[in-house]
Scaffold this active site. Structure first.
Site, PDB file in Angstrom:
ATOM      1  N   CYS A  74      43.312  38.127  46.469  1.00  0.00           N
ATOM      2  CA  CYS A  74      42.630  38.652  47.208  1.00  0.00           C
ATOM      3  C   CYS A  74      41.300  38.836  47.608  1.00  0.00           C
ATOM      4  O   CYS A  74      40.723  38.495  48.185  1.00  0.00           O
ATOM      5  CB  CYS A  74      43.517  39.323  47.979  1.00  0.00           C
ATOM      6  SG  CYS A  74      43.864  41.356  47.405  1.00  0.00           S
ATOM      7  N   HIS A 110      45.211  45.462  49.758  1.00  0.00           N
ATOM      8  CA  HIS A 110      45.041  43.930  50.406  1.00  0.00           C
ATOM      9  C   HIS A 110      43.999  43.278  50.806  1.00  0.00           C
ATOM     10  O   HIS A 110      43.159  44.193  51.992  1.00  0.00           O
ATOM     11  CB  HIS A 110      46.286  43.083  50.981  1.00  0.00           C
ATOM     12  CG  HIS A 110      45.802  41.523  51.060  1.00  0.00           C
ATOM     13  ND1 HIS A 110      45.780  40.732  49.550  1.00  0.00           N
ATOM     14  CD2 HIS A 110      45.544  41.155  52.581  1.00  0.00           C
ATOM     15  CE1 HIS A 110      45.551  39.550  50.670  1.00  0.00           C
ATOM     16  NE2 HIS A 110      45.763  39.654  52.041  1.00  0.00           N
ATOM     17  N   ASP A 125      43.148  34.418  56.376  1.00  0.00           N
ATOM     18  CA  ASP A 125      42.593  35.479  54.382  1.00  0.00           C
ATOM     19  C   ASP A 125      43.298  33.928  53.842  1.00  0.00           C
ATOM     20  O   ASP A 125      44.109  33.217  53.892  1.00  0.00           O
ATOM     21  CB  ASP A 125      44.448  36.513  55.174  1.00  0.00           C
ATOM     22  CG  ASP A 125      44.797  37.154  53.459  1.00  0.00           C
ATOM     23  OD1 ASP A 125      43.854  36.573  52.659  1.00  0.00           O
ATOM     24  OD2 ASP A 125      45.329  37.564  53.607  1.00  0.00           O
TER      25      ASP A 125
END
Length: 253
Positions: A74, A110, A125
């Site tokens: 991420c 995250h 995302d």
């Protein structure tokens, strides 16, 4: 560490994700680039398991994800994506979220983004992996999104915004708490080094297509060459046979 967005080779990035459309900062452009990124750059943690550090400066991200034939997790994905969006004129806020997946009160590990486009704010995302977003969802309570076979919704849990896929809460974060580069350095160190992080215990590698999530799981390989070939052909990950050999004993049964 600073964001250093001017160091991004924007043309190389857009070529990597197969985007040859408009570069104007509209909602349509945001969706196209989000989809292109998710479908072109795989999600993977292989460098963590190979004992290499994960660097978040833009030069390292570009060398690995844009020109190096690799993917990432991420922090790598979304910081690269944020830089590209800002270079295109999108206002972007970087956030750190708490993974849920059946649990609460996990650390803020995250990376995710909110982006302004078309007079609205969007949750964007490209780096969750698993059942993460493939395109942006309106950053509005009760928003829902359907893309192919997948569905998501965005809700509230007191001060937290919560993204869910089907019936699973993926992560939660506070929108009024934007993060600094140093915050991402700390979170990235935890993800890549803590014995409590799943990224140091499991091989994770995935490519998302228009209708499938292709994952490295439940397979056996006769040797390093076969594993390296499968990663290249199925996931778009370029790995040497030496690295593939080191990963073989770490693969899930």
């Amino acid at each position: 560490m600073t964001w250093d967005i001017e160091k991004l080779d924007l043309d190389a990035y857009l070529n990597r994700i197969g985007h040859d459309g408009p570069r104007t900062p509209t909602a349509e452009t945001l969706r196209a680039i989000h989809l292109g990124h998710v479908r072109s750059i795989p999600f993977e943690n292989l460098d963590v398991l190979l004992g290499r550090g994960i660097l978040l400066d833009l030069g390292s991200l570009q060398d690995k994800l844009v020109t190096g034939g690799r993917g990432g997790y991420c922090h790598e994905h979304n910081l690269l994506f944020a830089a590209a969006l800002e270079r295109l004129g999108f206002p972007v806020t970087r956030h750190l979220a708490r993974i849920r997946l059946g649990r609460r009160h996990l650390p803020r590990s995250h990376a995710t983004l909110t982006v302004r486009a078309g007079g609205r704010t969007w949750l964007a995302d490209v780096g969750f992996g698993g059942e993460g977003l493939v395109e942006p969802i309106p950053f509005e309570e009760g928003a829902s999104l359907e893309s192919g076979a997948w569905r998501w919704r965005l809700g509230r849990d007191e001060e937290f915004w919560v993204l869910s896929s089907e019936e699973t809460e993926l992560y939660a974060f506070r929108a009024d708490e934007p993060q600094l580069p140093s915050d991402f350095e700390v979170a990235n160190f935890y993800v890549a080094n803590s014995p409590h992080s799943p990224f140091v215990r499991h091989v994770l590698a995935q490519r998302t297509t228009a209708d499938a999530r292709i994952r490295l799981e439940g397979m056996t390989f006769s040797g390093a060459g076969e594993l390296a070939g499968w990663l290249r052909d199925e996931l778009g990950i370029s790995l040497t046979e030496q690295d593939a050999r080191a990963l073989l004993p770490l693969l899930p049964p």
